[in-house]
Design a protein around this motif. Structure first.
Motif, PDB file in Angstrom:
ATOM      1  N   ILE A  30       0.835  -1.204   0.000  1.00  0.00           N
ATOM      2  CA  ILE A  30       0.000   0.000   0.000  1.00  0.00           C
ATOM      3  C   ILE A  30       0.871   1.255   0.000  1.00  0.00           C
ATOM      4  N   SER A  33       2.082   1.714  -3.443  1.00  0.00           N
ATOM      5  CA  SER A  33       1.031   2.194  -4.355  1.00  0.00           C
ATOM      6  C   SER A  33       0.858   3.707  -4.279  1.00  0.00           C
ATOM      7  N   GLU A  45      -2.600   6.395   2.788  1.00  0.00           N
ATOM      8  CA  GLU A  45      -3.360   5.171   3.017  1.00  0.00           C
ATOM      9  C   GLU A  45      -2.588   4.177   3.882  1.00  0.00           C
ATOM     10  N   TYR A  46      -1.282   4.133   3.708  1.00  0.00           N
ATOM     11  CA  TYR A  46      -0.482   3.170   4.471  1.00  0.00           C
ATOM     12  C   TYR A  46      -0.523   3.472   5.969  1.00  0.00           C
ATOM     13  N   SER A 324       2.233   0.639 -11.159  1.00  0.00           N
ATOM     14  CA  SER A 324       1.563   1.349 -10.076  1.00  0.00           C
ATOM     15  C   SER A 324       2.038   2.796  -9.968  1.00  0.00           C
ATOM     16  N   SER A 333      -4.481  -0.030  -4.702  1.00  0.00           N
ATOM     17  CA  SER A 333      -4.226  -0.331  -3.289  1.00  0.00           C
ATOM     18  C   SER A 333      -5.292  -1.249  -2.698  1.00  0.00           C
ATOM     19  N   ILE A 337      -4.029  -5.096  -5.385  1.00  0.00           N
ATOM     20  CA  ILE A 337      -2.822  -5.041  -4.553  1.00  0.00           C
ATOM     21  C   ILE A 337      -1.862  -6.180  -4.891  1.00  0.00           C
ATOM     22  N   TYR A 414      -6.111  -2.518   0.942  1.00  0.00           N
ATOM     23  CA  TYR A 414      -6.398  -1.359   1.778  1.00  0.00           C
ATOM     24  C   TYR A 414      -7.874  -1.349   2.161  1.00  0.00           C
TER      25      TYR A 414
END
Length: 439
Positions: A30, A33, A45-46, A324, A333, A337, A414
């Protein structure tokens, strides 16, 4: 200290290690990405995934300490409440990706249909456990079907076809382990497969073959379809009458059995063709031939296969993926993924993910075989069906051997709702596993 020692003695380290490893791979992918072509991280997001993963692990460990058997008395009330939440979501939820399936305030939201999977597993396990001594297996099967159709109908109303499909493998796995006759389970499975086939064939004829096919004409011509439905329905009714007068003749039973499958599939496929939205039809088309719309609906599959293929044996290297970073992969994500992971870690990295999932599934089968009671065994069977379906459909989807359904890869994709749902399920697996030792 005594409690801690006993807990560690029966703690399922295999499940724990596999889950933590998958979540770690997910966070790393993630993060990757979110890197753009200039090497800049343009997504947080991570960070959210780390928070969800950390709290999910705590939730998993907490549930492993809870005696799942004590929850059985509250399961019907939990099921009713969860259904009420789904109804509320249908009318007052947020629209996300064409479905009103989210509840939340501001940037925070949950997807109730994800958590409903756990509730459905618990409720069906509760019912199958209570009726395990029943002599009327047909009634037991029909009520189990109704239990499945209630949440499925509420989720389809949102509409969220991908999530609704997950309930089928859960149902099939649990009823099989519960001892429901195989012919009843096959009836549902074959009806589902035939419905999909009859829905796809007219699309294939018009969008891929571009010429009339004789055996498909029955599905595209309303009059011929109606005649066939009437014919198969009549054969089924006559066979039932034959069963009534000739009770020892099994031929009548099997004729009515397959006639009902064919008749029901023809009817359901007709309504499926009317209900499917344009983007869902296009997903079926590009599954058959991605190059039928290479710049549109087929783009995801083409780019995903390109990413996986470019990874070769050892991959391009972490944070070195191009598909990506240049944003060739939409939803990279979440749904895709595994494509990022395969491009950067290669075939070896993909095999590591396969091995971790395979270990979880094998461990779950072991828990099913060694559960101390039917309720626990049914819970583990439902989790097995859910995990296996998510893995096979998502990985098959990114490889182009399954249609795009929007089903995430559990533990890696995600999303807080799907991650928490998966970890709750593992928490229950750990609880079932440890209770066989009397912990």
């Amino acid at each position: 200290m005594k409690l801690n020692f006993k807990f560690l003695q029966f703690f399922d380290f295999i499940l724990f290690f596999c889950v933590v490893a998958l979540v770690t791979f997910g966070v790393l992918s993630i993060y990757s990405s979110g890197i753009n072509s200039e090497g800049m991280n343009v997504s947080t997001e991570y960070v959210k995934q780390i928070i969800w993963g950390g709290t999910g692990i705590l939730l998993m460990l907490g549930l492993s300490l809870v005696d799942y058997r004590r929850l059985s008395r509250y399961v019907p009330q939990i099921f009713i409440f969860a259904c009420a939440v789904l109804i509320f979501t249908k009318f007052f939820g947020r629209y996300v990706n064409g479905a009103r399936s989210w509840l939340g305030i501001g940037p925070f939201g949950i997807q109730p249909s994800e958590f409903m999977k756990v509730v459905f597993i618990l409720f069906l396990a509760w019912y199958l456990d209570r009726t395990k001594k029943s002599s009327d297996q047909r009634k037991r099967f029909i009520i189990s079907l109704l239990i499945m159709f209630i949440p499925m109908a509420l989720i389809l109303a949102q509409p969220d076809l991908g999530t609704a499909l997950v309930y089928f493998p859960i149902f099939l796995a649990m009823t099989f382990i519960a001892g429901i006759p195989v012919r009843y389970i096959l009836f549902v499975f074959l009806s589902g497969m035939m419905t999909i086939l009859f829905t796809v064939l007219p699309i294939w004829e018009s969008q891929i073959a571009h010429h009339s096919v004789i055996f498909v004409r029955v599905l595209t011509n309303s009059t011929l379809r109606l005649i066939l439905i009437f014919a198969t329905g009549s054969i089924g009714v006559l066979s039932l009458l034959g069963m009534f007068f000739y009770r020892h003749n099994k031929y009548f039973y099997w004729i009515s059995y397959f006639s009902a499958i064919l008749c029901g599939s023809l009817i359901l496929s007709y309504f499926a063709g009317k209900v499917l939205k344009e983007y869902q039809v296009m997903r079926l088309i590009v599954f058959i031939d991605p190059y039928a719309d290479p710049r549109g609906a087929g783009w995801n599959i083409i780019q995903s296969k390109t990413a996986i293929g470019s990874g070769n044996l050892l991959g391009r290297g972490y944070l070195q993926g191009t598909q990506s970073h240049y944003r060739f992969l939409p939803e990279q994500s979440t749904d895709f993924i595994f494509s990022i992971l395969s491009e950067e870690w290669g075939f070896v990295g993909g095999m590591v993910i396969f091995a971790l999932y395979f270990s979880i599934l094998l461990r779950t089968i072991f828990i099913i075989k060694n559960a101390s009671n039917t309720f626990g065994m049914m819970i583990a069977a439902g989790v097995l069906g859910m995990f296996a379906f998510h893995f096979l459909i998502n990985v098959g989807m990114v490889m182009g051997i399954m249609p795009i359904t929007g089903i995430p890869l559990l533990f890696l994709s995600y999303g807080g709702s799907s991650l928490w749902t998966a970890m709750i399920c593992v928490g229950f697996l750990m609880s079932v596993s440890s209770r066989k030792f009397g912990f």
